[in-house]
Design an enzyme around this catalytic site. Structure first.
Site, mmCIF file in Angstrom:
data_model
loop_
_atom_site.group_PDB
_atom_site.id
_atom_site.type_symbol
_atom_site.label_atom_id
_atom_site.label_comp_id
_atom_site.label_asym_id
_atom_site.label_seq_id
_atom_site.Cartn_x
_atom_site.Cartn_y
_atom_site.Cartn_z
ATOM 1 N N ASP A 67 49.319 55.222 -33.733
ATOM 2 C CA ASP A 67 50.212 54.315 -34.023
ATOM 3 C C ASP A 67 51.580 54.833 -34.106
ATOM 4 O OD1 ASP A 67 49.516 56.458 -35.528
ATOM 5 O OD2 ASP A 67 48.430 55.590 -37.180
ATOM 6 N N ASP A 136 44.364 57.029 -49.064
ATOM 7 C CA ASP A 136 43.684 55.731 -49.398
ATOM 8 C C ASP A 136 42.515 55.373 -48.606
ATOM 9 O OD1 ASP A 136 44.850 54.942 -47.226
ATOM 10 O OD2 ASP A 136 46.394 53.694 -48.227
ATOM 11 N N HIS A 138 42.683 55.247 -45.110
ATOM 12 C CA HIS A 138 43.010 54.725 -44.135
ATOM 13 C C HIS A 138 42.658 55.495 -42.803
ATOM 14 C CE1 HIS A 138 47.140 56.156 -44.718
ATOM 15 N NE2 HIS A 138 46.689 57.012 -43.665
ATOM 16 N N GLU A 143 45.161 49.984 -43.505
ATOM 17 C CA GLU A 143 45.376 50.367 -44.883
ATOM 18 C C GLU A 143 44.003 49.532 -45.597
ATOM 19 O OE1 GLU A 143 47.090 52.608 -45.699
ATOM 20 O OE2 GLU A 143 49.086 52.063 -45.533
HETATM 21 C C1 F6R Z 1 48.592 59.327 -38.077
HETATM 22 C C2 F6R Z 1 47.412 58.566 -38.580
HETATM 23 C C3 F6R Z 1 47.256 58.440 -40.014
HETATM 24 C C4 F6R Z 1 46.874 59.864 -40.563
HETATM 25 C C5 F6R Z 1 46.509 59.901 -42.061
HETATM 26 C C6 F6R Z 1 46.452 61.401 -42.419
HETATM 27 O O1 F6R Z 1 48.432 59.057 -36.486
HETATM 28 O O2 F6R Z 1 47.086 57.504 -37.912
HETATM 29 O O3 F6R Z 1 45.909 57.723 -40.152
HETATM 30 O O4 F6R Z 1 45.874 60.350 -39.700
HETATM 31 O O5 F6R Z 1 47.485 59.402 -42.914
HETATM 32 O O6 F6R Z 1 47.612 62.228 -42.379
HETATM 33 P P1 F6R Z 1 47.760 63.608 -42.801
HETATM 34 O O7 F6R Z 1 47.082 64.387 -41.580
HETATM 35 O O8 F6R Z 1 49.227 63.985 -42.801
HETATM 36 O O9 F6R Z 1 47.157 63.867 -44.020
#
Ligand code: F6R
Length: 275
Positions: A67, A136, A138, A143
């Site tokens: 992403d 959440d 994801h 989301e």
């Molecule tokens: C990032 C992504 C997100 C993160 C998720 C966890 O490329 O796709 O889904 O993996 O938000 O973020 P952290 O690792 O910062 O807790």
């Protein structure tokens, strides 16, 4: 689904790096799916170490990131493009033309997303997809409520994600509200998925994702449908798993089974498997 519990963040990162490095060694022109965020930082550090000290070769590896924030230029210090160069690409011998990250400035996002999907297919598909999990539930920026069949697209971020991300920006106004993200369906097409989670903040949502019902409300739960998922998490993140003992048992028994099958006696007529 294989669930590997490591003592701490360092153990999780090293285990993940071993698995990714194995893919790179076995298939030097493999396609890696990569994530940003705080979770995979240790994995990237370890891959850099392996490159520098053990000669792990990325020269033919292709990558696709999950992403990118929509509206941030690639050189913005909070863009995922910048992050990936800073934490991985600038320190390994990957060819710049083999790096793929969604274009956060694509005016025609729909056309760009279709093209990104095509590029993944043309590259032969993703061999191993690294994933973190959001508060959440994801994966990528899928989301709650995202279709479990979704493809790469422009997505509106939830307020929780926007709040989570605010720590990286100087004001709330600057925090991106949209992202281009691979869909859940796109992720499920990877040959293998590697979900990483660490810290007590992820304990509840990890349990929902792994042991709860499959639901679009926790998009990581869709990984239960994938035939080849490895979850690597630390003690804190696994504190709410109900079947934690069983996962450890499976890991131990798998090792034993390997030894037994490699031994002259074999399984059935040998000494059996004793714990
Ligand atoms: C990032 C992504 C997100 C993160 C998720 C966890 O490329 O796709 O889904 O993996 O938000 O973020 P952290 O690792 O910062 O807790």
């Amino acid at each position: 689904m294989r669930v590997i519990v490591e003592k701490d963040y360092d153990g999780m990162s090293k285990k993940a790096a071993q698995i990714v490095a194995e893919v790179v060694r076995e298939k030097p022109d493999c396609v890696l799916g990569l994530a940003t965020g705080s979770t995979p930082l240790g994995l990237y550090r370890e891959l850099i170490r392996m490159h520098k000290e053990e000669g792990l070769d990325f020269s033919r590896v292709k990558t696709f990131n999950l992403d990118e924030y929509y509206g941030l230029p690639p050189n913005h210090p909070q863009s995922y493009n910048y992050f990936m160069h800073q934490h991985l690409f600038d320190h390994i011998n990957i060819a710049p033309q083999n790096i793929n990250i969604p274009n956060g400035l694509a005016r025609d996002a729909e056309a760009f997303c279709a093209e990104y999907e095509r590029m993944i297919k043309d590259a032969g598909g993703i061999d191993i997809q690294v994933l973190g999990i959001g508060g959440d539930g994801h994966i990528a920026f899928n989301e709650p409520g995202s279709s479990l069949g979704s493809r790469t697209r422009l997505k509106t971020l939830t307020e929780e994600t926007i709040r989570d991300n605010a720590r990286f920006f100087s004001s709330m106004e600057e925090v991106p509200k949209f992202a281009i993200t691979m869909g859940v369906g796109t992720i499920l097409e990877a040959r293998r998925c590697l979900l990483l989670a660490n810290g007590s903040k992820k304990a509840k949502v990890l349990a929902q994702a792994i042991e709860g019902p499959i639901t679009a409300q926790v998009t990581a739960s869709a990984l239960q449908l994938h035939p080849n998922v490895i979850v690597i998490a630390d003690e804190e993140a696994t504190s709410e798993l109900k079947r934690k003992d069983y996962y450890a048992h499976v890991e131990r028994m798998t090792e034993k089974l390997k030894d037994i099958l490699a031994s002259a006696e074999g399984l059935i007529y040998g000494g059996g498997i004793k714990e």
